[in-house]
Design an enzyme around this catalytic site. Structure first.
Site, short mmCIF file in Angstrom:
data_model
loop_
_atom_site.label_atom_id
_atom_site.label_comp_id
_atom_site.label_asym_id
_atom_site.label_seq_id
_atom_site.Cartn_x
_atom_site.Cartn_y
_atom_site.Cartn_z
CB ALA A 62 17.23 -19.97 17.52
N GLY A 101 16.74 -19.91 12.27
CA GLY A 101 15.42 -20.43 12.62
C GLY A 101 14.30 -19.60 12.01
CD GLU A 104 16.26 -23.99 10.64
OE1 GLU A 104 16.42 -23.30 11.68
OE2 GLU A 104 16.72 -25.13 10.51
CD GLU A 124 20.89 -21.66 11.28
OE1 GLU A 124 21.38 -21.33 10.18
OE2 GLU A 124 19.66 -21.75 11.47
N1 3HC Z 1 19.12 -13.93 19.26
C1 3HC Z 1 19.24 -13.06 20.30
N2 3HC Z 1 19.60 -11.78 20.15
C2 3HC Z 1 19.85 -11.36 18.90
C3 3HC Z 1 19.76 -12.19 17.78
C4 3HC Z 1 19.36 -13.54 18.00
N3 3HC Z 1 19.22 -14.39 16.98
N4 3HC Z 1 20.08 -11.48 16.68
C5 3HC Z 1 20.35 -10.24 17.10
N5 3HC Z 1 20.23 -10.16 18.43
C6 3HC Z 1 20.38 -8.96 19.28
C7 3HC Z 1 21.82 -8.48 19.29
O1 3HC Z 1 22.58 -9.14 20.30
C8 3HC Z 1 21.65 -7.01 19.57
O2 3HC Z 1 21.41 -6.86 20.95
P1 3HC Z 1 21.95 -5.56 21.74
O3 3HC Z 1 21.29 -4.39 21.08
O4 3HC Z 1 21.54 -5.83 23.12
O5 3HC Z 1 23.44 -5.58 21.55
C9 3HC Z 1 20.35 -6.66 18.85
O6 3HC Z 1 19.68 -7.91 18.65
C10 3HC Z 1 20.56 -6.02 17.49
O7 3HC Z 1 21.47 -6.80 16.75
P2 3HC Z 1 22.58 -6.16 15.80
O8 3HC Z 1 23.31 -5.10 16.54
O9 3HC Z 1 23.36 -7.29 15.23
O10 3HC Z 1 21.65 -5.46 14.71
P3 3HC Z 1 21.88 -5.28 13.15
O11 3HC Z 1 20.72 -4.52 12.66
O12 3HC Z 1 23.26 -4.82 12.86
O13 3HC Z 1 21.78 -6.77 12.54
C11 3HC Z 1 20.87 -8.96 12.22
C12 3HC Z 1 20.59 -7.49 12.60
C13 3HC Z 1 21.33 -9.07 10.77
C14 3HC Z 1 19.60 -9.75 12.41
C15 3HC Z 1 22.00 -9.52 13.14
O14 3HC Z 1 21.67 -9.23 14.48
C16 3HC Z 1 22.25 -10.99 13.04
O15 3HC Z 1 22.92 -11.45 12.14
N6 3HC Z 1 21.73 -11.75 14.01
C17 3HC Z 1 22.02 -13.16 14.15
C18 3HC Z 1 21.29 -13.98 13.16
C19 3HC Z 1 21.58 -15.45 13.39
O16 3HC Z 1 22.71 -15.87 13.57
N7 3HC Z 1 20.53 -16.26 13.35
C20 3HC Z 1 20.68 -17.65 13.53
C21 3HC Z 1 20.53 -18.01 14.97
S1 3HC Z 1 20.86 -19.70 15.28
C22 3HC Z 1 19.43 -20.48 14.85
O17 3HC Z 1 18.50 -19.86 14.35
C23 3HC Z 1 19.39 -21.94 15.14
C24 3HC Z 1 18.24 -22.62 14.47
O18 3HC Z 1 18.66 -23.19 13.26
C25 3HC Z 1 17.69 -23.71 15.35
#
Ligand code: 3HC
Ligand code: NAI
Length: 655
Positions: A62, A101, A104, A124
């Site tokens: 998400a 997400g 998912e 998450e």
């Molecule tokens: N939403 C918004 N922005 C995100 C994002 C997300 N899910 N994931 C990454 N970004 C952004 C980062 O803030 C960063 O922005 P910036 O360049 O402006 O600082 C940019 O994307 C690149 O991210 P990273 O520097 O972390 O890049 P990496 O290549 O090192 O890592 C990644 C990539 C493994 C995808 C890592 O970003 C990550 O782990 N992201 C989060 C994943 C996550 O937690 N997903 C679950 C979200 S909650 C959800 O899905 C709820 C659902 O169940 C309803």
């Protein structure tokens, strides 16, 4: 504005391609784009639909930046249900990381394929949340209860091959993902395959005791955290309720977590970590220097761990020690650490051997003539460090970066011992250096921009989280530790015991209470450091009376078997009446009347001390921003991420 989701009909396959850099997060535009594409696919001649992504990764989740704001239609749960309800086979084709997400979405597709290099996960929990788009209900139906609980409560992604073993992925694709996915789609069409809806599958057999077992383990492993427990509730719901009721349960628990303090703190921390990598005033295009070989001077506690960090990232290291004996000792500790990693299953024997082979030793500084970077990690003696930097200046090639791992010394004074202060920088690792994620990158007065940019980039390469600090005594982290430690000493004199202080802080969420930390680091370290300070620098004598008395009684901490506690062979601490007596006598000598102290007072005074010093650090421009301090404390000092870091907590609790 054009949609980040593209739909084409290629032969008889509908292809939904998501292209929303950097990580294809499920923003409103992406969610709407998927819905629109499915509408077209419903009514065109497609026989199957493939969902895949452009760019570096499949959907990473998400869009976290939308959290905490009013939700815009369509909601993600609707999107995934719509995907699953499609009445022709839907195939998700995964590369990079399918997370949260994003995974998912894949789970709601009817078939899943992935490149072998891909990873999938439900992280998450690291944001204080649970999978809120059917993940808690669909994952156990495919992978079974135990694997699902493991995946969601740890939040750690797994490799595609492992995901296939547990049933989360059906097929690995060699070579081009698009070609592979299209070929599989044609195969499915030819075989007359129908939609295979995860929601309609039975949960594999399980032992009902598993839920309480997980709750018990998590109460210890994730002490104080709410989300892991709610995940167990939802997975139990998947096992005991209908799919629709399970989804409703998931929805209500997700909303509860999203509105809670822990998730707000963890979301702050997610962005804080990424922000810390950015340097105000330094352009993204600042050039960097190549670093393909490194020298480490000093093979003690820190030098050995630093050498391993580079070797583990495939960068060859030359370790310099003062004598053959010292070198052999340093290398043998590295050997022991690698053997330990193999034993604990962290590294395969061949991977450990390959890393170890990248570390060579020498006693002659001439061996550093060609390294791209040298990192000094000898004793904390300013004159010795200056001597070593003068030697490095003489032997290292022009352009090499010269770094010090000093904990407290003045990086500018060390740089002044060379003819090239612009090439000098602090790289402050934390012990054990091959494990701890934090790296304070200490920017000297004259440090060149490209040296700083190189070190920030290099930190990521060796899997550290870098935070920039300017020069001051103790930089960000250790400087804040001083008033924190001093408060803990005052609390002892005023009436608390070591076990009460540590217990209060650990129950609040710190990984380890301050007095156990001092025992671990060695009380003699602070004792020696104080010897070099003026009375004014040392501060209130009450704040170091007890540790002085302990050192003078031969109680140096864990290394001597006793400090604030007594330790057995397994280094298990036991409260010691001798220490209580030392504290009481010291309080009487200082004229301090002891009283009953509450756990709340302990927490408030200790965290308050951190926050006050942190604010000074910001005012003086030592840290770039307060969220950087949060990153330092979570990754370097065991501060609970779910409280957001000391500065975030200080602001939200009005400390
Ligand atoms: N939403 C918004 N922005 C995100 C994002 C997300 N899910 N994931 C990454 N970004 C952004 C980062 O803030 C960063 O922005 P910036 O360049 O402006 O600082 C940019 O994307 C690149 O991210 P990273 O520097 O972390 O890049 P990496 O290549 O090192 O890592 C990644 C990539 C493994 C995808 C890592 O970003 C990550 O782990 N992201 C989060 C994943 C996550 O937690 N997903 C679950 C979200 S909650 C959800 O899905 C709820 C659902 O169940 C309803
Ligand atoms: P240590 O005492 O374990 O190791 C120092 C090593 O340097 C010894 O093996 C010694 O033989 C070697 N050495 C001394 N003079 C040398 C010379 N001229 N040439 C080559 N090698 C030489 O010390 P430790 O704990 O590894 O600390 C090293 C540095 O790292 C210090 O500046 C310390 O402040 C800093 N540091 C220490 C941390 C810790 O938790 N121990 C954490 C972060 C930084």
């Amino acid at each position: 504005m054009s949609s980040p989701v593209n739909y084409t009909l290629t032969d008889n396959i509908g292809v939904i391609t998501i292209d929303s850099p950097p990580v294809n997060a499920l923003s409103q535009a992406v969610r709407q784009g998927i819905m629109d594409a499915l509408d077209v696919a419903d009514s065109d001649g497609s026989k199957a639909v493939v969902i895949l992504c452009d760019g570096r990764t499949f959907i990473a989740g998400a869009d976290i930046s939308e959290f905490g704001k009013p939700l815009k239609d369509p909601w993600l749960p609707e999107v995934v249900n719509r995907i699953e309800a499609t009445d022709k086979p839907v195939i998700a084709a995964i590369h990079g990381t399918a997370l949260g997400g994003g995974f998912e979405v894949a789970l709601s597709a009817h078939y899943r394929c992935a490149l072998a290099s891909a990873k999938v996960g439900l992280p998450e929990v690291k944001l204080g949340l649970l999978p809120g788009a059917g993940g808690t209900q669909r994952t156990p139906r495919l992978a079974g209860i135990e694997a699902a609980l493991q995946l969601m409560t740890s939040g750690v992604p797994i490799a595609a091959a492992q995901a296939m073993e547990v049933g989360l992925i059906d097929r690995l694709v060699d070579g081009d993902l698009y070609e592979g996915a299209m070929a599989w789609a044609q195969e499915l069409v030819a075989a007359g395959a129908v939609p295979r809806r995860t929601s309609e599958q039975e949960i594999p057999a399980y032992d009902a005791a598993i839920f309480d077992a997980f709750r018990g383990t998590l109460a210890k492993r994730a002490r104080g955290q709410i989300a892991p427990q709610r995940i167990v509730d939802c997975v139990e719901g998947a096992a005991t309720l209908s799919f629709a009721d399970g989804l409703a349960l998931e929805r209500s628990k997700f909303a509860e977590l999203m509105d809670g303090e822990q998730s707000a703190a963890l979301r702050h921390f997610f962005f804080a970590e990424r922000q810390a990598a950015k340097i105000d005033g330094l352009s993204k295009d600042t050039p960097t220097r190549p670093v393909e070989s490194v020298g480490v001077i000093g093979g003690g506690t820190m030098g050995g761990g630093i050498a391993m960090s580079f070797a583990n990232a495939g960068i060859p290291v030359t370790l310099i020690e003062i004598s053959d004996d010292a070198l052999a000792r340093g290398l043998s500790i590295i050997d022991r650490n690698y053997a330990g990693s193999v034993k604990r299953g962290k590294l395969s024997e061949s991977a450990a051997a390959a890393c170890r082979a990248l570390i060579s030793g020498a006693t002659d500084y001439a061996a550093l003539a060609e390294v791209d970077m040298a990192i000094e990690a000898v004793f904390e003696d300013p004159n010795l460090k200056k001597d070593i930097f003068a030697k490095l200046d003489a032997v290292c090639k022009q352009g090499a970066i010269l770094a010090t791992n000093t904990s407290y010394q003045d990086v500018d004074a060390i740089a002044a011992a060379t003819q090239r202060p612009a090439d000098v920088i602090g790289m402050h690792f934390f012990s054990p250096a091959h494990i701890m994620k934090l790296l304070e990158v200490v920017r000297g007065e004259k440090t060149a921009d490209d040296v700083l940019a190189t070190c920030m980039q290099l930190a990521k390469r060796i899997r550290k989280v870098p935070v920039v600090s300017r020069v001051c005594y103790g930089f960000i982290g250790n400087r804040m530790l001083q008033p924190y430690g001093q408060q803990s000493q005052l609390l002892l004199l005023e009436g608390a015991t070591p076990e009460q202080v540590d217990g209060a802080m650990e129950s609040w969420g710190m990984a380890m209470g301050p007095l156990r930390v001092f025992d671990l680091a060695g009380l003699d370290v602070g004792y020696k450091a104080r010897e070099a300070l003026s009375d004014e620098e040392k501060g209130d004598p009450a704040s170091y009376r007890v540790p002085d008395l302990l050192v003078e009684a031969g109680r140096l901490g864990q290394k001597s078997g006793s400090g604030f506690y007594s330790y057995d062979e397994d280094r298990k601490p036991t409260p010691d009446p001798v220490v209580h007596e030392i504290i009481q006598t010291a309080a009487a000598d200082l004229g301090i009347e002891r009283r009953k102290i509450s756990d709340e007072e302990i927490v408030e005074r200790l965290i308050g001390a951190l926050v006050d010093e942190g604010r000074k650090i910001i005012d003086e421009g030592i840290a770039q921003r307060s969220s950087d301090i949060d990153v330092v404390y979570v990754y370097g000092y065991g501060f609970p991420a779910w409280r957001g870091g000391p500065m975030y907590y200080g602001d939200s609790a009005s400390l």
